[in-house]
Design a protein around this motif. Structure first.
Motif, PDB file in Angstrom:
ATOM      1  N   ASP A 140      17.580  19.339  65.185  1.00  0.00           N
ATOM      2  CA  ASP A 140      17.284  18.884  63.987  1.00  0.00           C
ATOM      3  C   ASP A 140      16.113  17.821  63.761  1.00  0.00           C
ATOM      4  N   TRP A 141      15.305  17.632  64.760  1.00  0.00           N
ATOM      5  CA  TRP A 141      14.386  16.809  64.967  1.00  0.00           C
ATOM      6  C   TRP A 141      12.890  17.652  64.248  1.00  0.00           C
ATOM      7  N   GLY A 142      12.988  18.827  64.091  1.00  0.00           N
ATOM      8  CA  GLY A 142      11.829  19.706  63.336  1.00  0.00           C
ATOM      9  C   GLY A 142      11.024  20.092  64.151  1.00  0.00           C
ATOM     10  N   ASP A 162       8.127  21.614  66.219  1.00  0.00           N
ATOM     11  CA  ASP A 162       7.053  22.560  65.573  1.00  0.00           C
ATOM     12  C   ASP A 162       5.634  22.465  66.474  1.00  0.00           C
ATOM     13  N   ARG A 180       8.908  17.103  63.340  1.00  0.00           N
ATOM     14  CA  ARG A 180       8.534  16.869  61.856  1.00  0.00           C
ATOM     15  C   ARG A 180       9.555  16.126  61.252  1.00  0.00           C
ATOM     16  N   GLY A 181      10.744  16.323  61.733  1.00  0.00           N
ATOM     17  CA  GLY A 181      11.911  15.467  61.030  1.00  0.00           C
ATOM     18  C   GLY A 181      11.930  13.915  61.225  1.00  0.00           C
ATOM     19  N   ALA A 214       4.699  24.215  59.846  1.00  0.00           N
ATOM     20  CA  ALA A 214       4.699  23.105  58.657  1.00  0.00           C
ATOM     21  C   ALA A 214       3.841  23.739  57.653  1.00  0.00           C
ATOM     22  N   ARG A 230       5.569  26.278  55.562  1.00  0.00           N
ATOM     23  CA  ARG A 230       6.771  25.665  54.887  1.00  0.00           C
ATOM     24  C   ARG A 230       6.114  24.750  53.725  1.00  0.00           C
ATOM     25  N   PHE A 270      12.017  25.401  61.202  1.00  0.00           N
ATOM     26  CA  PHE A 270      11.409  24.975  62.481  1.00  0.00           C
ATOM     27  C   PHE A 270      11.846  25.718  63.734  1.00  0.00           C
TER      28      PHE A 270
END
Length: 338
Positions: free
Chosen positions: A133-135, A137, A174-175, A288, A291, A305
């Motif tokens: 869930d932290w994204g 990348d 990213r998150g 990113a 996206r 991600f």
């Protein structure tokens, strides 16, 4: 010359590497680590070059077959790692997707952040995270390593301090980034340990692909074995490396071994936004950016991600298809206890 660091202690064992990256030899009697060599580069470099010549002619005692799994980052840790955002196209996309106008100054004054440099990932080390869930990348970049740079160096003089070049995977979460930036105090949790290519190379190894300011070759990104990006590092680089170095040295001197990154390599395509390799474009150097384009064009991102088990492969071949820096090849894994 092509230089690497064997995993050994905190700063590694300096290796001189053959052009095909198959063989290596320790720089015995010259320098224990790459940082030690950089601290006295003007004297060390000619001696290391002699070792490289002996390795190329089969006259280097102690040479051995190289296993990239045994390599740390060329600098396993550094006194300073400063990453720019030289490809303003990338920044413009991010801000447009957020519905935020980009200040005109972004085209004339580089963005730069100071990353953690106490412990870098080796080129084959996994990317560890507590949560998907932290994204998670990747960001494919080019970086330079400098010798001692005086405070206030001019752009015209800054280029002479570039001694080595590497590839980068500037891992981003990213998150976690939006909340951090919202505090107005910059990155920390959103930028974990960075990975670098197996070898760092002297500029002369790059031939006419290196013009003293930019590296004019595509950086290859393959995600889970599929081509994802082929953006050219010499195209759409608003701020070249001498400009980034001078920016970093505006208020401080830079000690030998400082690493300066280019930021995510990004090329304008089609309407200036971008297009996938399958659509005839050059693709992307991070998830990113894709996206953000999906958000601009479709109202929301659809590409996820990275997840645990995903692989990212970053490499740069020369014009004949031969690898220059070796590959960054990493798998995303949960950290212990995750």
């Amino acid at each position: 010359m092509k230089l690497a660091s064997l995993k050994a202690g905190r700063d590694g064992q300096l290796l001189v590497v053959s052009n095909d990256l198959d063989r290596g030899v320790a720089a015995y009697g010259i320098a224990q680590s790459l940082q030690e060599a950089l601290d006295d580069w003007s004297n060390m470099a000619p001696r290391i070059a002699e070792v490289a010549e002996n390795l190329a002619t089969g006259k280097a005692p102690g040479a051995f077959d190289l296993d990239p799994d045994d390599l740390a980052s060329p600098l396993p840790r550094a006194y300073q790692w400063a990453d720019g955002s030289a490809y303003v196209n990338h920044v413009e996309l991010v801000r447009r997707a957020r519905g935020v106008e980009m200040p005109a100054s972004f085209w004339s004054d580089p963005l730069m952040y100071q990353g953690g440099s106490d412990s870098f990932l080796g080129p084959y080390d996994p990317i560890t995270a507590v949560s998907e869930d932290w994204g998670i990348d990747f960001e494919a970049e080019v970086a330079v390593i400098v010798d001692d740079v005086p405070m206030g160096v001019s752009v015209e003089d800054a280029g002479q301090h570039i001694q080595l070049l590497m590839l980068v995977n500037d891992v981003s979460l990213r998150g976690l980034i939006p909340d951090e930036l919202g505090k107005g105090f910059g990155f920390f949790h959103g930028k974990p340990s960075t990975a670098f290519s197996p070898v760092a190379v002297t500029p002369d190894e790059l031939g006419d692909a290196w013009d003293g300011c930019r590296l004019h070759l595509p950086i290859y990104c393959d995600l889970n074995g599929e081509p994802f990006g082929r953006a050219n590092a010499g195209v759409d680089m608003t701020f070249d490396f001498p400009t980034l170095i001078a920016h970093a040295a505006k208020t401080r001197s830079l000690c030998a071994g400082t690493i300066i990154g280019s930021g995510t390599v990004s090329n304008k395509q089609d309407d200036g936004h971008g297009s996938a390799l399958a659509d005839g474009g050059v693709g992307y150097s991070c998830l990113a950016e894709l996206r953000m384009l999906e958000t601009i064009q479709e109202g929301a991102p659809k590409t996820p991600f990275m997840s645990f088990g995903d692989h990212i492969h970053i490499e740069m071949p020369d014009k004949d298809g031969n690898t220059i820096f070796g590959a960054i090849d990493q798998e995303v894994v949960p950290c212990d206890g995750a």
